[in-house]
Design a protein around this motif. Structure first.
Motif, short mmCIF file in Angstrom:
data_model
loop_
_atom_site.label_atom_id
_atom_site.label_comp_id
_atom_site.label_asym_id
_atom_site.label_seq_id
_atom_site.Cartn_x
_atom_site.Cartn_y
_atom_site.Cartn_z
N ASP A 110 -63.05 -84.20 53.82
CA ASP A 110 -61.95 -85.09 52.76
C ASP A 110 -62.83 -85.29 52.02
OD1 ASP A 110 -60.18 -87.15 53.26
OD2 ASP A 110 -61.77 -88.75 53.70
N LYS A 111 -62.72 -84.56 51.31
CA LYS A 111 -62.94 -84.20 49.39
C LYS A 111 -62.03 -83.99 49.46
CE LYS A 111 -66.15 -80.67 50.64
NZ LYS A 111 -68.00 -80.16 50.99
N PRO A 112 -61.97 -83.71 47.53
CA PRO A 112 -60.97 -83.19 47.18
C PRO A 112 -61.14 -81.70 46.83
CG PRO A 112 -61.98 -85.06 45.55
CD PRO A 112 -62.20 -84.93 46.86
N VAL A 113 -59.31 -81.12 46.60
CA VAL A 113 -60.64 -78.88 46.20
C VAL A 113 -61.45 -79.04 44.84
CG1 VAL A 113 -59.18 -77.20 45.00
CG2 VAL A 113 -57.92 -78.18 47.43
N CYS A 114 -61.45 -80.14 43.96
CA CYS A 114 -62.63 -80.33 42.65
C CYS A 114 -63.76 -79.60 43.13
CB CYS A 114 -62.49 -81.65 42.31
SG CYS A 114 -60.90 -81.73 41.60
N ALA A 115 -64.12 -80.34 44.36
CA ALA A 115 -65.76 -80.93 44.78
C ALA A 115 -65.96 -78.79 45.29
CB ALA A 115 -65.06 -80.73 46.22
N GLU A 116 -64.42 -77.88 45.62
CA GLU A 116 -64.95 -76.67 45.17
C GLU A 116 -65.23 -75.77 44.34
OE1 GLU A 116 -62.57 -76.04 49.04
OE2 GLU A 116 -64.01 -76.19 50.73
N CYS A 117 -64.38 -75.44 43.69
CA CYS A 117 -63.62 -75.74 42.66
C CYS A 117 -64.63 -75.06 41.61
CB CYS A 117 -62.45 -75.92 41.88
SG CYS A 117 -61.99 -75.23 40.64
N LYS A 118 -65.85 -77.01 41.69
CA LYS A 118 -66.54 -76.76 40.91
C LYS A 118 -68.05 -75.54 41.21
CE LYS A 118 -66.37 -78.74 37.81
NZ LYS A 118 -65.74 -78.39 36.79
N LEU A 119 -67.71 -75.46 42.29
CA LEU A 119 -69.25 -75.38 42.53
C LEU A 119 -68.65 -73.68 42.46
CD1 LEU A 119 -70.00 -76.58 46.09
CD2 LEU A 119 -70.43 -76.87 44.04
N ASN A 120 -66.93 -73.01 42.44
CA ASN A 120 -67.03 -71.90 42.27
C ASN A 120 -66.84 -71.07 40.60
OD1 ASN A 120 -66.17 -70.91 44.76
ND2 ASN A 120 -64.53 -71.93 44.34
N GLU A 121 -67.16 -72.35 39.52
CA GLU A 121 -67.24 -72.70 38.22
C GLU A 121 -65.80 -72.27 37.58
OE1 GLU A 121 -71.23 -72.46 35.97
OE2 GLU A 121 -71.81 -70.73 38.10
N ASN A 122 -65.16 -72.59 38.20
CA ASN A 122 -63.76 -72.20 37.18
C ASN A 122 -63.39 -73.12 36.48
OD1 ASN A 122 -63.15 -70.46 39.04
ND2 ASN A 122 -63.02 -71.69 40.90
N CYS A 123 -62.83 -72.71 34.85
CA CYS A 123 -62.67 -73.82 34.20
C CYS A 123 -61.63 -74.65 34.66
CB CYS A 123 -62.04 -72.59 32.88
SG CYS A 123 -61.66 -72.97 31.56
N CYS A 124 -62.03 -76.05 34.59
CA CYS A 124 -61.49 -77.02 35.04
C CYS A 124 -59.31 -76.43 34.23
CB CYS A 124 -61.40 -78.65 34.57
SG CYS A 124 -60.49 -79.80 35.06
N LEU A 125 -58.52 -76.85 35.28
CA LEU A 125 -57.58 -77.19 34.87
C LEU A 125 -56.83 -77.70 33.58
CD1 LEU A 125 -55.56 -74.50 35.94
CD2 LEU A 125 -57.28 -74.45 37.21
N TYR A 126 -57.21 -78.17 33.88
CA TYR A 126 -57.27 -80.33 33.36
C TYR A 126 -57.94 -79.40 31.19
CZ TYR A 126 -54.96 -82.46 36.42
OH TYR A 126 -54.25 -83.25 37.74
N ASP A 127 -58.58 -78.74 31.10
CA ASP A 127 -59.67 -77.84 30.31
C ASP A 127 -58.49 -77.35 29.26
OD1 ASP A 127 -61.85 -79.59 29.99
OD2 ASP A 127 -62.77 -77.97 30.36
N LYS A 128 -57.13 -76.80 30.25
CA LYS A 128 -56.40 -75.78 29.72
C LYS A 128 -55.18 -76.15 29.76
CE LYS A 128 -58.40 -71.60 32.64
NZ LYS A 128 -57.79 -70.84 33.90
N GLY A 129 -54.87 -77.51 30.35
CA GLY A 129 -53.99 -78.38 29.26
C GLY A 129 -52.62 -78.42 30.67
N VAL A 130 -54.01 -78.41 31.85
CA VAL A 130 -52.42 -77.93 32.83
C VAL A 130 -52.69 -78.78 33.93
CG1 VAL A 130 -51.82 -76.16 35.18
CG2 VAL A 130 -52.39 -75.58 32.56
N VAL A 131 -51.27 -78.99 34.48
CA VAL A 131 -51.17 -80.36 35.62
C VAL A 131 -52.28 -79.95 36.84
CG1 VAL A 131 -50.72 -82.25 37.20
CG2 VAL A 131 -49.84 -81.60 34.46
N CYS A 132 -53.00 -80.53 37.55
CA CYS A 132 -53.12 -79.48 38.85
C CYS A 132 -53.85 -80.44 39.87
CB CYS A 132 -54.72 -79.52 38.19
SG CYS A 132 -55.36 -78.38 39.85
N LEU A 133 -53.40 -80.56 41.10
CA LEU A 133 -53.44 -81.89 41.73
C LEU A 133 -55.11 -81.59 42.83
CD1 LEU A 133 -49.89 -81.52 43.65
CD2 LEU A 133 -50.90 -82.88 41.26
N GLY A 134 -55.63 -80.75 42.15
CA GLY A 134 -57.13 -80.53 42.50
C GLY A 134 -57.58 -82.49 43.66
N PRO A 135 -57.87 -82.92 42.22
CA PRO A 135 -58.24 -83.78 42.51
C PRO A 135 -57.81 -85.04 43.59
CG PRO A 135 -57.52 -83.67 40.40
CD PRO A 135 -56.88 -82.60 40.95
N TRP A 136 -57.25 -84.77 43.93
CA TRP A 136 -56.17 -85.85 45.54
C TRP A 136 -55.67 -84.90 46.14
CZ3 TRP A 136 -54.44 -85.64 40.25
CH2 TRP A 136 -54.71 -86.87 39.50
#
Lengths: 345, 276, 258
Positions: free
Chosen positions: C168-194
């Motif tokens: 029960d935590k957002p996708v970001c929690a895993e995405c950050k550990l995978n060191e992906n470039c944040c989609l928002y940094d690329k200007g893309v709407v991403c539903l990861g935070p929810w």
């Protein structure tokens, strides 16, 4: 203090010699202004001018997933064996903020009861620092916490003097490597250049928020019940980005996994975050930090109050990662400024 | 530094007895291969179920009992539910003991007031039995117990014995009675005003669910018991037991680690916490 | 722990599909070596995609793909539930209603006419429901399609009779550990935070944004969405539409509960 010199065009030889001895990791670009520590084989893969990486080098000290135990349930009684996977790694290009972060982790895991897994792994890591001659970006607050200058915590430390690197040797391990590749010793002119650079840095690096760092713990004492935490909580996504990227956050979880034979398995230590909804929940369902505001406040106290009481130092290295990574724009410098403002009343 | 002697080291043992006390609470008696657990009243262990997980459980027996120790486990989560399937003769592993024990030494020579609600009797029993076995060392002893209903009362045989002792004042109450119940009905707070005590020389040891603390403490303060004489045992989710993993840190300006700085605290130490 | 091990007969497992693309069954078929290991532990008694046999006794585990979109399906899932000791919903269609839930954005009569023309009343249809909106679900494997490692984890839990909790935590929690470039940094709407984690940020790892196929975390940060929209100058409507792609069926039921 021992100093050696490396001509810049020799950096590739340096990295290649190092890579013959062990795996070398260094900052590499991921695009869109993002960098990560990753394996390199040559110097041209390295981004020497980098903004702090997505994850700090703590990922080598406490891996995101770390095996702690193997077990086997197939016999009459379960068997268990302590697990420890080690790898010799040289981490090249560690900024002073991240060196400070590693020092914080060392203190925590050395505190009794000591964490052998961490301490044994740390011995396998060869740390090569790299000085910042200017700010990486506006999120940094390294001068506030005095981590813009090297304070130990490395085997070797590189300072860019234009055409060459001045290398400070801090450990025997560092000395042995530098000797093995016959690096020339520094001359007085190199030391003068270093002094000049540090003088220049004094002009560039200034307390970023104009608040006396010594006063922050007592300021926090006054604002524990302030509305400002609710404001921060309103923005918070509870995604855990701020703690995952923090070089001094070390909270973890333990998880058991079983293999498909349903008999053998292992226990992992995984990174966890005090920002997650379920972090402080007990089995009966009670959540002791149910509000985002409480969790954000907890994070700030864990950087500027609790570790000061306990270890007499900040657990913020001023790297700026938490603010840089927050999609909703929660900014640590802004929070500290507000803390200072509110504590006046 | 040998990883096999790490502080994460697992201690192996056997369940030598077990009893389903209520539908949700089960009692275990455990003997370790290395014989003594070597704990103090108020400490806890991490129970290890390989492939399922670890769970912190308070030790409910006194260290004066040698050769084995006891746990009372409420089936509340994944690990504890699985633990309820264990029986006498089964293998069990633990880590620990962990935590700051009850301040037994400072209590010596003083009067004691024990207040337990629900499962709170489990950690408190380690101290009560310690005091019973060293009864001479302490002054007047009062025990107040509360539970939801008579059939939810844990350790009822033993409680009966405490009630019969001449050197102990004993009272218990239930939230909801059944027809055959002849005792008190009502919240545990209702028993406190009736206790005759000398506040300066009384230590009140209170263990129960989080909701109970606020009201019990208010009653104790009305009796003028000093805040530093009110001792609590707090519930948090300790995952490592070594003051590192962060889960059990208390929402308090001092950020105590419940597993290491606690789980026992005096009220003056933790009164600023949002929730006890 | 030791008691379950003594059971000699392998559990009888059946796979069923309702309204879906059968892509999740494909994920099962594509498990490779893991599938062989799994087949050593279970007896598959029904699996339309790979076998024609039917089973007339009870199932130890029924694995359901697809959402419930007509009355016949509703009756059928109830019957399966009655014959199953454990029921697993897998794939977004089953766990959330999934893309089939987009139908719920329209008036049922209208959308039936739009799809089937004037003879629409020959084609039974109803508001899209997730499986748990009709019968009790014991285990969830979210995702469109399911993430194979999670599916295997859930099956292991089901076989051992222990619960599986979806993170029960957002996708970001895993995405950050995978060191992906944040989609928002690329200007893309991403539903990861929810969106609930558990997929190891599969899409962002491959350069895509998060579609929210695993459903929302229990307590999604609604206010923060506004801050993100403001910070990255995004289109609020676009974000809302992205949420609706997978989460519409659940939204309707949650509102009707209120």
């Amino acid at each position: 203090m021992k100093y050696h010199v490396l001509e810049k065009e020799q950096l590739n030889c340096f990295i290649k010699s190092l890579a013959k001895k062990m795996k070398v990791v260094a900052p590499i670009s991921k695009g869109h202004g993002n960098y990560v520590f990753g394996e390199v084989k040559s110097a041209d893969e390295i981004s020497l001018n980098y903004v702090p990486t997505i994850l700090p080098p703590k990922k080598y000290f406490m891996p995101t997933k770390e095996k702690m135990l193997d077990f086997d349930l197939s016999g009459k009684e379960p068997k268990d064996t302590a697990a420890l996977d080690l790898e010799e790694i040289a981490i090249f290009g560690v900024h002073t903020c991240d060196l400070a972060g590693i020092q914080c982790l060392n203190i925590v895991f050395n505190e009794r009861p000591r964490d052998y897994n961490y301490l044994l792994r740390k011995e396998k890591l060869f740390i090569i620092g790299l000085e910042c001659n200017k700010y990486c970006d506006e999120y940094a607050s390294c001068t506030l916490v005095n981590s813009h200058l090297p304070n130990g915590g490395y085997d070797l430390f590189f300072t860019d003097l234009g055409d060459r690197f001045l290398i400070n040797v801090n450990t025997q391990k560092g000395e042995d490597f530098v000797e093995s590749i016959d690096l020339p010793k520094a001359e007085p002119k190199d030391m003068t250049a270093l002094e000049k650079l540090r003088e220049e840095k004094k002009k560039i690096f200034r307390n970023e928020i104009d608040v006396d760092p010594k006063k922050i713990p007592e300021m926090l004492d006054k604002v524990y019940n302030s509305k400002l935490w609710e404001k921060v909580g309103e923005k918070c996504l509870s995604c855990g980005n701020c703690t995952n990227v923090c070089p001094t956050c070390y909270c973890f979880d333990m998880e058991d996994f079983i293999n498909l034979d349903l008999k053998t398995g292992y226990r992992l230590r995984t990174w966890d975050s005090c920002q997650f909804e379920t972090f402080a929940t007990v089995a009966g369902g009670e959540n002791f930090r149910s509000q985002r505001s409480m969790r954000q406040r907890h994070r700030v106290y864990r950087k500027f109050k609790f570790p000061v009481d306990k270890f007499n130092r900040f657990f913020c290295t001023g790297c700026g990662r938490c603010s840089r990574t927050c999609m909703a724009g929660i900014n640590l410098k802004e929070i500290l400024k507000e803390v200072a403002e509110e504590s006046k009343f | 530094m040998d990883i096999n002697n790490s502080n994460w080291r697992i201690r192996r043992g056997k369940i030598i007895d077990s009893k389903q006390m209520t539908p949700s609470e089960k009692w275990f008696e455990i003997a370790l291969d290395e014989k003594e657990l070597d704990h103090e009243p108020g400490q806890f262990v991490q129970v290890e179920l390989f492939g399922v997980g670890e769970v912190p459980i308070s030790i409910c027996s006194s260290p004066t009992k040698k050769g084995s120790f006891e746990l009372t486990v409420r089936a509340a989560g994944r690990v504890t539910r699985e633990m309820h399937k264990l029986e006498k003769g089964d293998f069990i592993a633990i880590r620990g003991p962990f935590g700051r024990p009850f301040p037994v030494k400072t209590m010596v020579g003083n009067d004691l007031l024990f207040v337990a609600g629900g499962l709170g009797i489990a950690p408190l029993r380690s101290l009560i039995n310690y005091v019973m076995d060293n009864r001479r060392e302490f002054g007047k002893v009062d025990i107040l117990l509360g539970s939801k209903s008579p059939k939810d009362m844990l350790f009822s045989d033993e409680i009966g014995k405490w009630g019969k002792r001449l050197d102990v004042n004993f009272a218990c109450t239930v939230d909801k009675a059944e027809p055959e119940w002849k005792g008190n009905v009502g919240l545990i707070t209702s028993l406190i005003p009736g206790v005759n005590l000398n506040p300066e020389r009384t230590y009140a040891v209170v263990v129960g669910p989080p909701v109970m603390y606020k009201f019990v403490i208010a009653e104790l303060l009305k009796k003028n018991i000093p805040e530093r004489h009110i001792v609590l045992s707090l519930e948090r989710h300790m995952k490592c037991g070594m003051g590192k993993c962060g889960h059990c840190q208390i929402d308090h300006p001092k950020n105590y680690y419940c597993c290491k700085d606690g789980p026992t605290f005096t009220y003056d130490e933790v009164k600023d916490a949002k929730k006890l | 722990m030791s008691k379950e091990k003594k059971v000699l007969t392998k559990p009888k497992v059946a796979f069923f599909d309702f309204a879906c693309c059968e892509g999740c069954q494909l994920q099962v078929a594509n498990l490779g070596e893991k599938l062989l290991d799994l087949l050593g532990l279970i007896d598959v008694v029904e699996f339309r995609e790979v076998m024609s046999e039917k089973w007339d006794k009870d199932y130890d585990i029924a694995i359901i793909e697809g959402s419930i979109t007509d009355h016949h399906a509703e009756e059928r899932i109830k019957k399966i539930r009655a014959r199953s000791k454990i029921l697993i919903a897998y794939g977004s269609c089953a766990t959330l209603g999934g893309v089939n839930g987009m139908k719920n954005s329209f008036e049922l009569e209208e959308i039936r006419k739009y799809v089937y023309g004037d003879k629409y009343h020959y084609f039974d249809s109803m508001t899209t429901k997730a499986v748990d909106q009709v019968v009790k679900v014991d285990y969830y494997v979210h995702g469109c399609p399911v993430y194979q490692p999670e599916l295997v984890e859930v099956l292991k839990c089901a076989l051992r009779g222990i619960p599986y909790s979806v993170p029960d935590k957002p996708v970001c929690a895993e995405c950050k550990l995978n060191e992906n470039c944040c989609l928002y940094d690329k200007g893309v709407v991403c539903l990861g935070p929810w969106t609930r984690a558990g997929c190891n940020s599969w899409c962002p790892n491959n350069g895509n944004f998060c579609y929210g196929c695993r459903g929302l975390v229990k307590n999604p940060a609604k206010n923060a969405a506004k801050d993100i929209i403001a910070r990255y100058k995004l289109d609020e409507k676009l974000m809302k539409n992205k949420f609706d792609m997978y989460n519409k069926a659940k939204e309707v039921s949650d509102e009707s509960k209120k």
